[in-house]
Design an enzyme around this catalytic site. Structure first.
Site, short mmCIF file in Angstrom:
data_model
loop_
_atom_site.label_atom_id
_atom_site.label_comp_id
_atom_site.label_asym_id
_atom_site.label_seq_id
_atom_site.Cartn_x
_atom_site.Cartn_y
_atom_site.Cartn_z
N ASP A 286 41.68 -15.87 -39.31
CA ASP A 286 40.89 -15.19 -38.31
C ASP A 286 40.42 -16.26 -37.31
OD1 ASP A 286 39.54 -13.32 -36.86
OD2 ASP A 286 38.48 -12.44 -38.55
C1 NOJ Z 1 37.88 -11.72 -35.11
C2 NOJ Z 1 37.96 -10.49 -35.97
O1 NOJ Z 1 37.29 -10.71 -37.19
C3 NOJ Z 1 39.37 -10.04 -36.26
O2 NOJ Z 1 39.32 -8.81 -36.91
C4 NOJ Z 1 40.19 -9.97 -35.02
O3 NOJ Z 1 41.48 -9.52 -35.30
C5 NOJ Z 1 40.23 -11.35 -34.38
N1 NOJ Z 1 38.88 -11.75 -34.05
C6 NOJ Z 1 41.10 -11.40 -33.14
O4 NOJ Z 1 40.54 -10.73 -32.10
#
Ligand code: NOJ
Length: 739
Positions: A286
């Site tokens: 993430d």
């Molecule tokens: C953070 C989030 O936790 C995740 O779900 C998301 O896919 C990513 N950012 C990318 O935007």
């Protein structure tokens, strides 16, 4: 009741027609091609493939690395996210095609519940308990996203969530591993179809691995501490189901699990994911979670964080840029083997081959297809159908609903009534809120003869009561009041935890004032999580939980309000009475001192009941269903046998309606304490008024197995109780023996 199931089915078929299955010889061919590319790559080029950066078109995290264009031109990037549109992705792809290895970029985006045509938020869709509808939603999202140059969605979110303070409950399928697993599978099938190279499919990304939904105190990004039993029994199931359904990528979660951050967690990323589950795709972090290993306090610097991540099994670095900075040196120092790098690159290239990008890097950048695909009328119709299936009727005293279209004066009041912006909820991708249908518009369109009066009443979150008088005036003139209240979209989703589950601002006061007028009142809730609505639950005669329903919200709610659709949704998550009851979920353990109101020394509160306000699986219909007694084909079974249980369900009301018949099981005595009930099957049936159906479930060792005291998975002989009913509380029970 209006019926558009046929429309849905035909759209579904049309969408699936493009998909074909990839054979194992095609897979081997891809593996060979991957190897032939890999052989030609320098170490620096390989490391480039392991990096993912956001473009500045959209921002979904704390920072944007401005040099991403430079990085693409230098072959230092494998994938880009937050960039979409056929023309824009083509432009970026052309830069990658200008590098020595000409390896196409992968374009990812958070296409969570629709891309342009926004469908209900995932928690809402889960309330439909309609796997076909959920798959269709993902199918339409994939079709639109792929038409805008996207190859990869960061969905489905498969995190079990049992704490409504956590804002991301809105993005998942609720509290239950069985329902969550089926929904995870449906979403993967919808996104990926059966052929990733088709131009209407995108690669799915199972997230957030693992146990992100168990953040302490419901605070986003917080630590997770749980037993391996809890992890395996409850939290891992939906991720596994999504992987078994063929998802080709996984995202590591931000949280630590028992002290080891997921992004550096070898047990999760390699032992479970690769060794136990045989996952062949790639794992991405993430946002900046490799960098965050330093904040967790498990890595001292860039090099150590990178070493820990890649060696744990993380293939792609989202946004930290650490792999680019550190891996080459780590390989030279023998802290990371080139074999490990090769393996990670191989997995990423394989997905690019599967998507057909090596055949034509621009195959998803077709402006003509983009023009003719987005927000097609049939997609909007599908969004309306899925939206109305996602609505849960929580209360309907004296059959206040449906409202007659002949009603003369209808007051529509509330900060969310004449509102388009909030309808699409959080994570609404490239959705354009100006195109959504407000509740007010939906009501006016559905009841054109009625005199529809509107007043805002109050704002969502401030303390001002200045608009109350106007709202009361409007309410006084009406025959029925429809009150649209709840949360703003930003109040749930990422980084949107709340310590209170009460309605924000003065909304409850507004409801109370209007209630005093003595008019019939219908509350339409719009929110991204369960709220504590005890007063409303007690005093207001009719309540619809509509969550955030997407582009077609207003039309879908109006369909239900006026009876063009008979609501059939069921809660996928428990509604507590108070924050102090959290965690509260239906499949808790019995304890050694189960609650007894007459005995102080039992498991309960002094100041509140143990019972939730609305239990898991709960939802009413405009008609009524009567359950007969469960009947077994035999009272005893062995592990190798299958037992069947049947129950007659009769529609005893005036309308045709759908009912979700739910089967729960309890293992009465086992080597470890088992939950008081666990959902093991359900069937959504449709019955004409007066019609009966016999619903039959099969029980095999699959439904009876669990992690035993020694952590082996299987059954234990003894007595089981089967509970069948219309929600997790109201069931008809029967027992049998496993010999
Ligand atoms: C953070 C989030 O936790 C995740 O779900 C998301 O896919 C990513 N950012 C990318 O935007």
């Amino acid at each position: 009741m209006r019926k558009t199931v046929i429309v849905i089915v035909s759209i579904g078929l049309m969408l699936f027609a493009a998909c074909k299955k990839q054979t194992s010889s095609e897979q081997t061919l891809i593996d060979n091609k991957v190897d032939s590319v890999l052989k030609l790559m320098t170490l620096e080029e390989k490391i480039g493939q392991l990096s993912l950066y956001t473009s500045d078109m959209d921002q979904t995290g704390a920072f944007i690395r401005k040099e991403y264009i430079q990085d693409i031109k230098q072959g230092k990037v494998g994938a880009i996210f937050n960039a979409y549109g056929a023309a824009y992705t083509r432009k970026l792809q052309a830069m990658a095609m200008n590098t020595r290895m000409r390896i196409p970029l992968l374009f990812g985006y958070d296409v969570i519940h629709g891309h342009r045509t926004i469908f209900p938020v995932p928690l809402a869709e889960a309330s439909s308990w309609d796997l076909g509808a959920i798959e269709l939603s993902a199918r339409v999202a994939a079709t639109e996203a792929a038409a805008e140059g996207l190859h990869w969605t960061f969905a489905p979110m498969c995190d079990i969530a049992r704490d409504p303070r956590w804002g991301r409950v809105v993005e998942g399928a609720g509290e239950d591993p069985f329902l969550g697993s089926l929904i995870a599978k449906a979403r993967v099938q919808g996104f990926q179809g059966s052929d990733l190279s088709a131009v209407n499919t995108v690669a799915a990304c199972v997230k957030h691995f693992a146990a992100y939904g168990a953040a302490q105190a419901g605070r986003d990004y917080h630590s997770v501490d749980m037993s391996e039993r809890m992890l395996r029994e409850t939290y891992l199931a939906p991720y596994k189901a999504a992987i078994d359904a063929g998802a080709v990528t996984v995202m590591s979660s931000f949280n630590d699990l028992n002290g080891i951050p997921a992004t550096a967690n070898h047990f999760l990323m390699t032992e479970i994911l690769r060794n136990e589950w045989n996952f062949k795709g790639f794992v991405v972090t993430d946002y900046t979670s490799i960098m965050e290993l330093m904040f967790h306090g498990v890595a001292a610097d860039t090099a150590q964080a990178s070493e820990m991540s890649i060696n744990a099994g993380i293939d792609m670095d989202m946004q930290s840029g650490f792999y680019n900075q550190a891996l080459e040196k780590l390989v030279k120092e023998n802290k990371v083997s080139e074999k490990t790098i090769d393996e990670a690159v191989r997995r990423i290239l394989k997905v690019k081959f599967q998507l057909g990008l090596f055949d034509d890097p621009y195959r998803y950048c077709n402006e003509e297809r983009e023009k003719t695909t987005l927000m097609k009328p049939e997609f909007l119709e599908a969004a309306r159908e899925v939206a109305r299936k996602s609505i849960v009727l929580l209360k309907n005293d004296n059959n206040l609903l449906p409202i007659s279209k002949q009603t003369k004066n209808i007051a529509v009041i509330g900060t969310l009534a004449d509102n388009k912006r909030e309808m699409i909820g959080s994570w609404s991708a490239a959705g354009n809120w100006t195109k959504s249908i407000s509740l007010l518009e939906g009501i006016k369109a559905s009841a054109p003869q009625a005199n529809v009066l509107y007043a805002k009443g109050c704002n969502i979150a401030d303390d001002s009561t200045q608009y109350f008088a106007e709202a009361l005036n409007v309410a006084k003139k009406s025959d029925v009041v429809i009150l649209a209240i709840g949360e703003a979209a930003y109040m749930s989703g990422e980084a949107a935890s709340r310590s209170s589950l009460d309605l924000p601002g003065v909304q409850l006061q507004l409801v109370q004032k209007i209630h005093e007028l003595g008019k019939p009142v219908v509350v339409v809730l719009m929110n991204g999580r369960p709220l504590t609505i005890n007063w409303i639950g007690e005093k207001i005669p009719a309540i619809l939980e509509t969550w955030f329903l997407g582009t077609q919200a207003g039309n879908a709610i109006a369909d239900v309000l006026f009876g063009d659709y008979n609501p059939s949704g069921k809660l996928p998550i428990t509604f507590p009475r108070a924050v102090g009851q959290i965690p509260i979920y239906y499949c808790m353990k019995n304890t050694g001192r189960p609650m007894d109101v007459n005995n102080k020394y039992t498991s309960k509160y002094l100041d509140i009941s143990n019972e939730p306000l609305y239990p898991f699986g709960f939802g009413l219909s405009y008609t009524t269903f009567e359950y007969g007694e469960p009947m077994l084909n035999k009272k005893e079974m062995t592990e190798a046998e299958v037992l069947t249980v049947s129950i007659d369900v009769k529609n005893t009301g005036k309308y045709k309606g759908e009912e979700v018949v739910q089967l729960y099981i309890r293992d009465l005595v086992a080597s470890v304490a088992r939950p008081v009930k666990e959902l093991k099957a359900f069937q959504k049936i449709e019955l004409e008024a007066g019609q009966s159906k016999t619903v039959t479930f099969e029980i095999s060792s699959k439904e009876l197995s669990f992690y035993r005291a020694d952590m082996s998975f299987g059954v234990e002989k003894g007595k089981f109780i089967l509970m069948i009913g219309s929600n997790s509380r109201d069931t008809k029970n029967i027992d049998f023996m496993l010999n």
